[in-house]
Design a protein around this motif. Sequence first.
Motif, PDB file in Angstrom:
ATOM      1  N   ALA A 376     -28.518  13.466  19.509  1.00 14.42           N
ATOM      2  CA  ALA A 376     -27.378  13.125  20.367  1.00 14.42           C
ATOM      3  C   ALA A 376     -27.634  11.823  21.124  1.00 14.42           C
ATOM      4  O   ALA A 376     -26.718  11.003  21.306  1.00 14.42           O
ATOM      5  CB  ALA A 376     -27.089  14.265  21.341  1.00 14.42           C
ATOM      6  N   PHE A 377     -28.876  11.592  21.534  1.00 16.79           N
ATOM      7  CA  PHE A 377     -29.200  10.324  22.198  1.00 16.79           C
ATOM      8  C   PHE A 377     -29.112   9.150  21.224  1.00 16.79           C
ATOM      9  O   PHE A 377     -28.639   8.067  21.582  1.00 16.79           O
ATOM     10  CB  PHE A 377     -30.579  10.382  22.836  1.00 16.79           C
ATOM     11  N   TRP A 378     -29.564   9.356  19.992  1.00 18.92           N
ATOM     12  CA  TRP A 378     -29.449   8.288  19.004  1.00 18.92           C
ATOM     13  C   TRP A 378     -27.978   7.982  18.716  1.00 18.92           C
ATOM     14  O   TRP A 378     -27.595   6.812  18.549  1.00 18.92           O
ATOM     15  CB  TRP A 378     -30.175   8.673  17.719  1.00 18.92           C
ATOM     16  N   LEU A 379     -27.166   9.033  18.656  1.00 19.86           N
ATOM     17  CA  LEU A 379     -25.735   8.828  18.436  1.00 19.86           C
ATOM     18  C   LEU A 379     -25.135   8.041  19.600  1.00 19.86           C
ATOM     19  O   LEU A 379     -24.353   7.087  19.396  1.00 19.86           O
ATOM     20  CB  LEU A 379     -25.030  10.177  18.296  1.00 19.86           C
ATOM     21  N   ALA A 380     -25.518   8.403  20.822  1.00 17.14           N
ATOM     22  CA  ALA A 380     -25.010   7.695  21.999  1.00 17.14           C
ATOM     23  C   ALA A 380     -25.417   6.223  21.973  1.00 17.14           C
ATOM     24  O   ALA A 380     -24.618   5.330  22.295  1.00 17.14           O
ATOM     25  CB  ALA A 380     -25.537   8.368  23.268  1.00 17.14           C
ATOM     26  N   THR A 381     -26.661   5.958  21.566  1.00 21.00           N
ATOM     27  CA  THR A 381     -27.140   4.574  21.511  1.00 21.00           C
ATOM     28  C   THR A 381     -26.350   3.766  20.488  1.00 21.00           C
ATOM     29  O   THR A 381     -25.951   2.614  20.747  1.00 21.00           O
ATOM     30  CB  THR A 381     -28.636   4.555  21.165  1.00 21.00           C
ATOM     31  N   ALA A 382     -26.102   4.367  19.310  1.00 25.67           N
ATOM     32  CA  ALA A 382     -25.339   3.668  18.273  1.00 25.67           C
ATOM     33  C   ALA A 382     -23.914   3.389  18.744  1.00 25.67           C
ATOM     34  O   ALA A 382     -23.351   2.311  18.482  1.00 25.67           O
ATOM     35  CB  ALA A 382     -25.326   4.496  16.990  1.00 25.67           C
ATOM     36  N   GLN A 383     -23.329   4.347  19.451  1.00 20.73           N
ATOM     37  CA  GLN A 383     -21.960   4.148  19.947  1.00 20.73           C
ATOM     38  C   GLN A 383     -21.914   3.076  21.032  1.00 20.73           C
ATOM     39  O   GLN A 383     -20.996   2.264  21.073  1.00 20.73           O
ATOM     40  CB  GLN A 383     -21.421   5.482  20.478  1.00 20.73           C
ATOM     41  N   LEU A 384     -22.941   3.073  21.895  1.00 15.40           N
ATOM     42  CA  LEU A 384     -22.976   2.086  22.959  1.00 15.40           C
ATOM     43  C   LEU A 384     -23.115   0.673  22.387  1.00 15.40           C
ATOM     44  O   LEU A 384     -22.469  -0.271  22.873  1.00 15.40           O
ATOM     45  CB  LEU A 384     -24.143   2.387  23.905  1.00 15.40           C
ATOM     46  N   GLN A 385     -23.920   0.522  21.346  1.00 14.21           N
ATOM     47  CA  GLN A 385     -24.121  -0.800  20.752  1.00 14.21           C
ATOM     48  C   GLN A 385     -22.863  -1.312  20.060  1.00 14.21           C
ATOM     49  O   GLN A 385     -22.750  -2.511  19.790  1.00 14.21           O
ATOM     50  CB  GLN A 385     -25.300  -0.751  19.778  1.00 14.21           C
ATOM     51  N   GLN A 386     -21.920  -0.423  19.797  1.00 16.74           N
ATOM     52  CA  GLN A 386     -20.623  -0.838  19.243  1.00 16.74           C
ATOM     53  C   GLN A 386     -19.580  -1.049  20.337  1.00 16.74           C
ATOM     54  O   GLN A 386     -18.412  -1.321  20.039  1.00 16.74           O
ATOM     55  CB  GLN A 386     -20.120   0.227  18.265  1.00 16.74           C
TER      56      GLN A 386
END
Length: 443
Positions: A376-386
């Motif tokens: 979930a943290f990796w998903l959040a990081t990927a979304q934030l970078q977009q």
Amino acid sequence: MSGPQPHRGLPPELLADTEWQQACRRRDFAQVVRLVRIRAGIYPSRIAALCGMTPSRVGEIISGRRGLAHIDVIERVADGLRIPGAMLGLAHRPWEIPAAAMTTRHRFPPQVSEGADRAAEPDTTAGPESRSDLDDLLLLADGKVTRSALSALQSSVEDYWRRDDRHGGASLRPAVVGHLRYVSQLMHSADGSLRHDLQSLAAELARLAGWACFDARQYSTARTYFTQALRLCHGQDDHLFMANVLSCMSLQATYDGKPCDAVALACKAQDTARAAGEQPLVMSMLHMREAFAHATLRDAPACHQAIDRSRDAYEDARGRVAEAPSWIRYFDETKLIVDTGIALAKLGEVTRAEPLIAEGLRRETTAQQRGRAFHAFWLATAQLQQGRLDAACHSAGLALDLSASLDSPRIAGHVADFHRLLAPHARETPVIAFEQHMREVLG
């Protein structure tokens, strides 16, 4: 006048309570002491006497002004209040194990549950099987071991791994290291096949101790235990076990900022596994470890090649999972998908990474608590970078909720990393709400 009666144990219903168990896992002694006072009716002055503290110190613990960090003090609290060691991530306490068999009318103490102290209530229904179990236990106390006792120790290791997956490994370290020392001592008094099996068990405990230290972000200590595991299995020709240890060391090196070492360890693990014959599922995982290391180096071609090899090996493993070692069966299609997404996210290819991580997270079971929090943290990081701030904070909120019952400093590291990434957006409403959520969950 007689002195105060000794404390016989906490109520079973308290020990079975979810709130109590979570407080113990977190080592939240303010909550532990409050629950003991409210649910067991033991007043602070009595708690102080049982645990060898002053009443003022107990008051400071209850109010949250003082915590307990030293292992000796934590053990004293466990013994004074009769909190089973496993609940606090400790080895079994001496009072949890019957010291001797009761001989009157061939009665024997019942097995102590992970709750009540019932040694004063002899079990009149114990048959030959329970007598054998008790004899094995007493032989263990004498420094000897039998086949059935060895099986019991192996079951404990399996339980440690389950608890590590569900709640994190940091709090397991004292118990695991205690078991490792004990099994290492037993090896000296055993011979033949029993000594061989004890050595294999010690190697697995060393790997588990290394993993628990890794989860606690104690990387140097983790490496020491992983090295011990390799030494213990040396000469036993267990190439797959060695490959597994090397894969753990590769992942640790990736986290420790040593990606070149991580690549070398992953490749060595692959060479070692090949010596054991065709094991495509093992190779699939090992190629993904290599992909992580290449991604950290930002070597996109090498990372993509390793991902492709991992996927090809997984396709070769389809329909042959039963042939694979039990420890690798966690690496299923869901794990392949989410790890591919994480490798791509490490490379910075977040548009490709996000749907893979999201799909893996959707498929994962609730039992995979720590893994789901990481993902979930990796998903959040990927979304934030977009630039998708709302979605990123929502995913990070899910990760926080999942991590509430975990004792994993690695998770805490991901929380801190993600929070730093939010700094440029500190005045945005989703970030303000997320930070409030952090305060509520993490205190």
